[in-house]
Design a protein around this motif. Structure first.
Motif, PDB file in Angstrom:
ATOM      1  N   ASN A 382     -10.102  12.082   5.568  1.00 50.38           N
ATOM      2  CA  ASN A 382     -11.470  12.211   5.713  1.00 50.38           C
ATOM      3  C   ASN A 382     -12.208  12.435   4.300  1.00 50.38           C
ATOM      4  N   ASP A 383     -11.586  12.583   3.282  1.00 50.19           N
ATOM      5  CA  ASP A 383     -12.283  13.074   2.051  1.00 50.19           C
ATOM      6  C   ASP A 383     -12.148  11.792   1.066  1.00 50.19           C
ATOM      7  N   PRO A 384     -13.238  11.079   1.184  1.00 48.69           N
ATOM      8  CA  PRO A 384     -13.396   9.806   0.548  1.00 48.69           C
ATOM      9  C   PRO A 384     -12.866   9.794  -0.866  1.00 48.69           C
ATOM     10  N   VAL A 385     -12.325   8.934  -1.531  1.00 56.94           N
ATOM     11  CA  VAL A 385     -12.172   9.007  -3.202  1.00 56.94           C
ATOM     12  C   VAL A 385     -12.457   7.638  -3.716  1.00 56.94           C
ATOM     13  N   LEU A 386     -12.099   6.572  -3.124  1.00 57.64           N
ATOM     14  CA  LEU A 386     -12.937   5.351  -3.658  1.00 57.64           C
ATOM     15  C   LEU A 386     -13.530   4.707  -2.290  1.00 57.64           C
ATOM     16  N   ARG A 387     -14.779   4.014  -3.016  1.00 57.14           N
ATOM     17  CA  ARG A 387     -15.560   3.389  -1.856  1.00 57.14           C
ATOM     18  C   ARG A 387     -16.174   2.385  -2.367  1.00 57.14           C
ATOM     19  N   ASP A 388     -15.750   1.158  -1.545  1.00 58.91           N
ATOM     20  CA  ASP A 388     -16.451  -0.251  -1.688  1.00 58.91           C
ATOM     21  C   ASP A 388     -16.262  -0.738  -3.301  1.00 58.91           C
ATOM     22  N   LEU A 389     -14.905  -0.517  -3.650  1.00 60.60           N
ATOM     23  CA  LEU A 389     -14.769  -0.903  -5.443  1.00 60.60           C
ATOM     24  C   LEU A 389     -14.204  -2.092  -5.190  1.00 60.60           C
ATOM     25  N   SER A 390     -14.855  -2.979  -6.113  1.00 58.83           N
ATOM     26  CA  SER A 390     -14.443  -4.338  -6.606  1.00 58.83           C
ATOM     27  C   SER A 390     -14.193  -4.333  -8.118  1.00 58.83           C
ATOM     28  N   PHE A 391     -13.401  -4.959  -8.350  1.00 55.39           N
ATOM     29  CA  PHE A 391     -12.927  -5.030  -9.995  1.00 55.39           C
ATOM     30  C   PHE A 391     -11.950  -6.264 -10.001  1.00 55.39           C
ATOM     31  N   ASP A 392     -11.789  -6.825 -11.142  1.00 52.67           N
ATOM     32  CA  ASP A 392     -10.699  -8.065 -11.391  1.00 52.67           C
ATOM     33  C   ASP A 392     -10.109  -7.732 -12.877  1.00 52.67           C
ATOM     34  N   PHE A 393      -8.737  -7.416 -12.771  1.00 52.12           N
ATOM     35  CA  PHE A 393      -8.083  -7.155 -13.966  1.00 52.12           C
ATOM     36  C   PHE A 393      -7.394  -8.430 -14.256  1.00 52.12           C
ATOM     37  N   ALA A 394      -8.279  -9.446 -14.847  1.00 51.46           N
ATOM     38  CA  ALA A 394      -7.863 -10.852 -15.121  1.00 51.46           C
ATOM     39  C   ALA A 394      -6.438 -10.876 -15.957  1.00 51.46           C
ATOM     40  N   PRO A 395      -5.703 -11.939 -15.686  1.00 52.19           N
ATOM     41  CA  PRO A 395      -4.512 -12.195 -16.401  1.00 52.19           C
ATOM     42  C   PRO A 395      -4.322 -12.132 -17.898  1.00 52.19           C
ATOM     43  N   THR A 397      -5.377  -9.643 -19.646  1.00 50.10           N
ATOM     44  CA  THR A 397      -6.283  -8.581 -20.252  1.00 50.10           C
ATOM     45  C   THR A 397      -5.648  -7.252 -20.267  1.00 50.10           C
ATOM     46  N   CYS A 398      -6.472  -6.608 -20.984  1.00 47.68           N
ATOM     47  CA  CYS A 398      -6.227  -5.022 -21.288  1.00 47.68           C
ATOM     48  C   CYS A 398      -7.401  -4.353 -20.891  1.00 47.68           C
ATOM     49  N   THR A 399      -7.332  -3.327 -19.890  1.00 43.33           N
ATOM     50  CA  THR A 399      -8.286  -2.580 -19.154  1.00 43.33           C
ATOM     51  C   THR A 399      -8.197  -1.145 -19.522  1.00 43.33           C
ATOM     52  N   ALA A 400      -9.313  -0.329 -19.881  1.00 46.56           N
ATOM     53  CA  ALA A 400      -9.090   0.895 -19.551  1.00 46.56           C
ATOM     54  C   ALA A 400      -9.950   1.454 -18.354  1.00 46.56           C
ATOM     55  N   VAL A 401      -9.405   2.289 -17.468  1.00 41.22           N
ATOM     56  CA  VAL A 401      -9.737   2.992 -16.655  1.00 41.22           C
ATOM     57  C   VAL A 401     -10.221   4.211 -16.848  1.00 41.22           C
ATOM     58  N   LEU A 402     -11.463   4.507 -16.663  1.00 45.19           N
ATOM     59  CA  LEU A 402     -12.002   5.845 -17.187  1.00 45.19           C
ATOM     60  C   LEU A 402     -12.837   6.424 -15.885  1.00 45.19           C
ATOM     61  N   GLY A 403     -12.962   7.962 -16.011  1.00 45.54           N
ATOM     62  CA  GLY A 403     -13.447   8.593 -15.002  1.00 45.54           C
ATOM     63  C   GLY A 403     -12.916  10.068 -15.000  1.00 45.54           C
ATOM     64  N   GLU A 404     -13.754  10.995 -14.313  1.00 45.36           N
ATOM     65  CA  GLU A 404     -13.679  12.250 -14.426  1.00 45.36           C
ATOM     66  C   GLU A 404     -12.276  12.677 -13.638  1.00 45.36           C
ATOM     67  N   THR A 405     -11.805  13.944 -13.656  1.00 51.23           N
ATOM     68  CA  THR A 405     -10.573  14.302 -12.769  1.00 51.23           C
ATOM     69  C   THR A 405     -11.102  14.390 -11.317  1.00 51.23           C
ATOM     70  N   GLY A 406     -10.231  13.569 -10.763  1.00 50.62           N
ATOM     71  CA  GLY A 406     -10.633  13.694  -9.014  1.00 50.62           C
ATOM     72  C   GLY A 406     -11.303  12.549  -8.709  1.00 50.62           C
ATOM     73  N   ALA A 407     -11.659  11.443  -9.614  1.00 47.51           N
ATOM     74  CA  ALA A 407     -12.542  10.601  -9.272  1.00 47.51           C
ATOM     75  C   ALA A 407     -11.795   9.260  -8.521  1.00 47.51           C
ATOM     76  N   GLY A 408     -10.477   9.362  -8.605  1.00 43.83           N
ATOM     77  CA  GLY A 408      -9.797   8.309  -8.028  1.00 43.83           C
ATOM     78  C   GLY A 408      -8.855   7.249  -8.912  1.00 43.83           C
ATOM     79  N   LYS A 409      -8.480   7.750 -10.084  1.00 41.37           N
ATOM     80  CA  LYS A 409      -7.971   6.725 -10.926  1.00 41.37           C
ATOM     81  C   LYS A 409      -6.530   6.769 -10.518  1.00 41.37           C
ATOM     82  N   THR A 410      -5.747   7.755 -10.294  1.00 44.15           N
ATOM     83  CA  THR A 410      -4.477   7.855  -9.634  1.00 44.15           C
ATOM     84  C   THR A 410      -4.451   7.182  -8.517  1.00 44.15           C
ATOM     85  N   THR A 411      -5.065   7.371  -7.604  1.00 42.47           N
ATOM     86  CA  THR A 411      -5.121   6.582  -6.256  1.00 42.47           C
ATOM     87  C   THR A 411      -5.279   5.276  -6.346  1.00 42.47           C
ATOM     88  N   LEU A 412      -6.180   4.783  -7.715  1.00 40.60           N
ATOM     89  CA  LEU A 412      -6.288   3.354  -7.601  1.00 40.60           C
ATOM     90  C   LEU A 412      -4.969   2.765  -8.046  1.00 40.60           C
TER      91      LEU A 412
END
Length: 578
Positions: A382-395, A397-412
């Motif tokens: 019950n501790d939300p990490v990601l909420r209603d996230l939409s994104f397209d890692f297109a075929p 492509t190279c994408t950098a995922v940024l965010g502070e610690t605990g934002a949910g990058k590893t969960t992604l």
């Protein structure tokens, strides 16, 4: 006081599982080890036959020596004596009687050696098979982001509890069969000599059974406490050894030793409680057995005094009483063994509580392919990490995922790899022909380099082959070159250089580059790098990025804080902490 049934004792509220569930689990565990169990049972029953024959042989030899052998011949002797007088001479010959005793001793030696061979050779195979099955079950089960059990506790269960289960199924149960055989054989043999004494001795057994029911109730609880305390001790030891460099730099040596002492103190306390209870229970049981033996001695001595029993017969009497009480004593020891194996089974069943991931043939999507997040949400307890996230890692492509610690990058990353499943929304893998919901069976389309040192103990070659087992030396060298890890070929042993646990002997940067080479050998359509260049110097990092991104036939996702990585990416995804 209400008397408790065996089922009630085994289904105490402290247990997660019913007696039926545990017995079905033990039955499944036994099915792969029937050969060893049957061999042990056969050897045990053969030993029973030899043991009872020895009783007769000793009685016969004593009667021959004392010249108290009766004129009546046993039927098998009379049958051969009619056709060969030499048989009758041998029957009354002391050397032949002693020689027969020697033959039976050799039979016992042969049974003992065979039992050791079965236990040591087949036993270790059975233990290995069960450990492999349990480890395979753990690896194929769903993971929920946070482990319920400490890794030291899991290892303790895979070692000690598995050994307990295998010993019970392949040795204790077969020995119980031979124990019952010895008990029944000795009882009827003694009954043929005296119809009263064996009934008196056997009449004492219900008392022991009644006592064992209450013994089991308390002993099961004490055994569980000891096993759990033992697991905690192993957990402290494992964590301390794994993190000894950190502990040394924090100057916390005494803190960890004190923590171990406190945990061991708890273990000792639980062992003392169980030992006191066990000693007291055994004292009562042994008193009963001693009383039974004295009754048998008095009974046979009285018959000897009244000349209704020969000295050899009295010897046989006492041996048979011992062979009745011995199995009865063994059956009482079966109670703590039964308690112990139930505790071990419960602890192993807990390792199987997580359901299995989706099983089946891997589903490979032809490259190039991309990953699309469609209104994805995820929370831990019950501790939300990601909420209603939409994104397209297109075929491609190279994408950098940024965010502070605990934002949910590893969960992604875990969601992309199907280690976790979205609680809302969908994770999709697609190309120009099809779009599929990501499942564990689609993990074959990904390659992943986690953050930190992820090398295993063994050679560099062994670590690289985890990426692709069939890789040749030339392919390994090419992957190392692309990962800026040419230093490997300059080492004295090259690919055969040994690494200790967690890549010991290599720097963090060297270990990271070998892990990246391992990922490049796997060569899948989507590549995920979680802070995979954090230990590299800027120039090496830039060269590595140029090598990886030189061709656009992969979809690359970087979880990073490094500005140099962002510069090489086509797009960025910034995740805000909720």
């Amino acid at each position: 006081m209400k008397r408790m049934t065996l089922r009630e004792l085994l289904n105490r509220t402290e247990s997660k599982y019913t007696m039926g569930q545990i017995l079905r689990w033990l039955w499944r565990a036994w099915r792969g080890n029937q050969l060893q169990a049957v061999l042990n049972a056969m050897l045990g029953l053969f030993g029973v036959a030899v043991s009872l024959t020895q009783v007769w042989a000793v009685k016969h030899a004593i009667d021959v020596a004392a010249h108290t052998l009766g004129d009546t011949l046993p039927s098998f002797v009379a049958f051969f004596a009619d056709s060969s007088p030499a048989v009758l001479d041998a029957w009354r010959s002391l050397p032949w009687a002693v020689a027969f005793m020697g033959f039976l001793i050799l039979c016992n030696f042969a049974i003992s050696i065979s039992a050791i061979w079965v236990r040591n050779i087949l036993g270790i195979r059975a233990q290995n098979r069960m450990q492999q099955r349990m480890l395979d079950r753990i690896l194929r089960s769903e993971w929920h982001g946070r482990d319920r059990l400490h890794s030291g506790d899991v290892i303790n269960r895979l070692e000690k509890d598995v050994n307990n289960i295998i010993g019970f199924l392949t040795e204790t149960i077969p020995s119980t069969v031979s124990t019952l055989g010895l008990f029944l054989g000795a009882f009827f043999y003694l009954f043929s000599m005296d119809r009263t004494l064996p009934l008196i001795i056997v009449a004492m057994l219900p008392v022991f059974i009644f006592v064992s029911k209450y013994y089991m109730r308390h002993m099961r609880s004490l055994t569980r406490q000891v096993r759990d305390s033992d697991s905690r001790v192993q957990s402290v030891l494992q964590e301390t050894v794994q993190n000894r460099m950190l502990i040394k730099t924090l100057e916390s040596d005494s803190v960890m030793v004190d923590k171990l002492e406190n945990t061991q103190s708890e273990l000792r306390h639980n062992v003392v409680k169980r030992t006191v209870f066990s000693v007291f229970s055994n004292l009562i049981l042994n008193f009963g057995f001693a009383l039974g033996y004295l009754v048998a001695f008095l009974w046979s001595a009285t018959r000897l005094y009244h000349h209704t029993l020969t000295f050899g017969g009295m010897t046989a009497f006492l041996q048979l009483v011992g062979k009745i009480e011995g199995p009865a004593r063994s059956l009482t020891r079966l109670v703590p063994a039964f308690v112990s194996v139930f505790t071990a089974a419960e602890r192993l069943m807990e390792l199987e509580e997580d359901p299995l991931e989706e099983q089946g043939e891997p589903i490979e999507v032809s490259a190039p392919c991309g990953v699309r997040m469609d209104h994805v949400s995820y929370a831990y307890d019950n501790d939300p990490v990601l909420r209603d996230l939409s994104f397209d890692f297109a075929p491609g492509t190279c994408t950098a995922v940024l965010g502070e610690t605990g934002a949910g990058k590893t969960t992604l990353v875990r969601l992309i790899l199907a280690l976790l499943s979205p609680q809302q929304g969908r994770m999709l893998l697609y190309n120009n022909k099809e779009t599929l919901v990501i499942t564990p069976r689609m993990r074959c389309n990904f390659v992943y380099v986690p953050q930190g040192n992820t090398l295993l103990s063994g050679t560099i070659r062994d670590n690289l082959r985890l990426g692709r087992f069939s890789a040749t030396d030339e392919e390994m060298e090419e992957a190392l070159h692309k990962a800026c890890a040419d230093f490997v070929m300059e080492l004295p042993d090259g690919l055969d250089t040994l690494c200790s646990e967690s890549g010991g002997g290599l720097s963090e940067g060297q270990a990271q580059r070998i892990a990246i080479a391992r990922a490049l050998l796997r060569n899948r359509a989507v590549m995920l790098f979680d802070e995979a260049t954090s230990a590299l110097d800027p120039e090496t990092e830039r060269q590595l990025l140029r090598n990886i991104l030189s061709s656009r036939d992969h979809t690359v996702i970087f979880i990073t804080h490094r500005p140099a990585v962002v510069d090489y990416c086509d797009q960025t995804l910034h995740i805000d902490k909720l």
